[in-house]
Design an enzyme around this catalytic site. Structure first.
Site, mmCIF file in Angstrom:
data_model
loop_
_atom_site.group_PDB
_atom_site.id
_atom_site.type_symbol
_atom_site.label_atom_id
_atom_site.label_comp_id
_atom_site.label_asym_id
_atom_site.label_seq_id
_atom_site.Cartn_x
_atom_site.Cartn_y
_atom_site.Cartn_z
ATOM 1 C CE1 TYR A 1 -43.195 -19.834 -14.605
ATOM 2 C CE2 TYR A 1 -41.041 -20.761 -15.028
ATOM 3 C CZ TYR A 1 -42.221 -20.209 -15.488
ATOM 4 O OH TYR A 1 -42.423 -20.051 -16.841
ATOM 5 C CE LYS B 1 -45.023 -6.393 -20.754
ATOM 6 N NZ LYS B 1 -45.444 -5.727 -22.009
ATOM 7 C CG ASP C 1 -44.167 -6.722 -24.967
ATOM 8 O OD1 ASP C 1 -43.078 -6.252 -24.569
ATOM 9 O OD2 ASP C 1 -45.228 -6.074 -24.941
ATOM 10 C CG ASP D 1 -40.026 -21.430 -19.257
ATOM 11 O OD1 ASP D 1 -39.541 -22.163 -20.135
ATOM 12 O OD2 ASP D 1 -40.948 -21.792 -18.507
ATOM 13 C CG ASP E 1 -39.386 -23.489 -24.764
ATOM 14 O OD1 ASP E 1 -38.281 -23.777 -24.260
ATOM 15 O OD2 ASP E 1 -40.406 -24.181 -24.602
#
Ligand code: NAD
Length: 370
Positions: free
Chosen positions: A143, A194, A227, A251, A255
């Site tokens: 970000y 990852k 994942d 993030d 959620d």
């Protein structure tokens, strides 16, 4: 009696001021019944600050936030300011505070209370008793990394670029927070990345492993691809204690974990900075939800997320574990007693508004401490 606890309250926009009023009831109760007084200042942020001060977070507000022990933040934004230019968006208020205060670790608990087990998107058996803490790195990663932007080539074709960058220092400091937290919980950290396809992921895995081995050998550490973690959160969420992730993965996963608990109106969060030389740590506490313009002014917002954010503040900024638990237990008991705001309404329960919920919480606090 101690009165050296300095708080800056920034209610913001929409339902922010409505739910913050209920926090003030709890603060007043603490003052009266627990003999803990807070030195409280209030300020403007978001759209309210734009209207009054021409900026979503003024330099003065930042300086005041730096001078206090903790900031309790409401929520910002709303249709009134939707057409503002990007650099004047109310949402920049909280981004500026996070950046200027160096708040790099975002803590989001995802807890399923017994009374709300049916509100989850998963089967009750999968989530009953769920208590996961997501620690998200919040000032680095994709970000903020450079280069970033949308470039147009000579043929008019556009390319969008974001860059995931992490230094080992950035990874180490947020990892320490996660390990430290795990020690106070069930002693397990699941670090997600990852590493199979990203260089920053390889470094993340290596640094978290080194910190764990050298400084927290007593804490169980597991590495998981992000994942896979998303899948496991949906299929076997109770295996997790503390989940540690980058800005991006944290993030998304926080959620997802929030969805498991069923209601946005119940979810608190904390964002912590580093401990400075004097032993102080900047910290900001806020509900996960936004300013809910669709229900603002109706007196029906759920104040629990804001009140539970205050409980996190008691725990993390003032070490007041017993008082934090008291507030959390009051919330659990009031819900178990059948009161519900509209967002968590269930058949057979009593529907109440924001202030009745706040009053009920204070009555429960009285009962618990009688
Ligand atoms: P939102 O979280 O404000 O609302 C989503 C839905 O959940 C709405 O239907 C709302 O009524 C409901 N809801 C949220 N909190 C509730 C509560 N305490 N009690 C009952 N119902 C509740 O998200 P949104 O609608 O996407 O965003 C609205 C505004 O808030 C936007 O301007 C957005 O940018 C801003 N926002 C701010 C923050 C922040 O201040 N940190 C976070 C998220 C969104």
């Amino acid at each position: 009696m101690s009165s050296n606890k300095k708080l800056l309250i920034l209610p913001g926009d929409g339902i922010g001021p409505e739910v913050m009023r209920e926090v003030r009831r709890v603060v007043d109760w603490m003052d009266r019944r627990r003999h803990v007084s807070f030195n409280i200042e209030e300020g403007l942020v978001g759209g309210a600050a734009l209207d009054a001060e021409g900026t979503p977070c003024s330099d003065e507000t930042v300086e005041r936030a730096k001078a206090v022990d903790a900031v309790l933040f409401g929520s910002v934004g709303g249709p009134k300011w939707d057409s503002m230019p990007f650099d004047k968006r109310p949402e920049l208020g909280v981004l500026r505070l996070r950046k200027d205060l160096g708040l790099f670790a975002n803590l989001r608990p995802a807890v399923v209370l017994d009374a709300l087990v049916d509100a989850s998107s998963l089967k009750p058996d999968l989530v009953r008793g769920l208590d996961v803490m997501i620690v998200r790195e919040s000032t680095g990663g994709i970000y903020f990394g450079e280069p970033r932007g949308i470039h147009t080539d000579a043929n008019g074709k556009r390319t969008g670029i974001d860059t995931e960058v992490y230094t080992e220092g950035e990874i180490a400091r947020v990892a320490r927070i996660a390990f430290d937290l795990a020690r106070k919980r069930r002693n397990k950290v699941t670090s997600v990345e990852k590493a199979n396809v990203m260089q920053s992921g390889r470094l993340w895995r290596a640094v978290v492993g080194e910190i764990g081995k050298a400084e927290f050998p007593d804490v169980e550490l597991e590495h998981m691809y992000a994942d896979n973690c998303a899948m496991q959160l949906c299929s076997r969420p109770k295996q997790f204690d503390v989940i540690l992730g980058s800005n991006l993965f944290g993030d998304v996963l926080s959620d997802l974990a929030a969805a498991l608990t069923g209601s946005l109106g119940m979810l608190p969060s904390a964002t912590l900075g580093a401990v400075d030389a004097s032993g102080r740590r900047h910290a900001l506490y806020e509900p996960v939800h936004g300013s809910a313009p669709d229900i603002a002014g109706k007196g029906i917002a759920n104040p629990c997320a804001q009140i539970l954010s205050f409980a996190m503040l008691l725990r993390w900024s003032f070490g007041m574990e017993e008082d934090a638990r008291l507030v959390e237990t009051a919330v659990e008991n009031v819900l178990a007693g059948g009161l519900r705001t509209a967002d968590i309404m269930q058949p057979g329960m009593a529907r109440v508004g924001t202030s009745v919920m706040g009053e009920a919480l204070v009555r429960e606090l009285d009962k618990l401490s009688a």
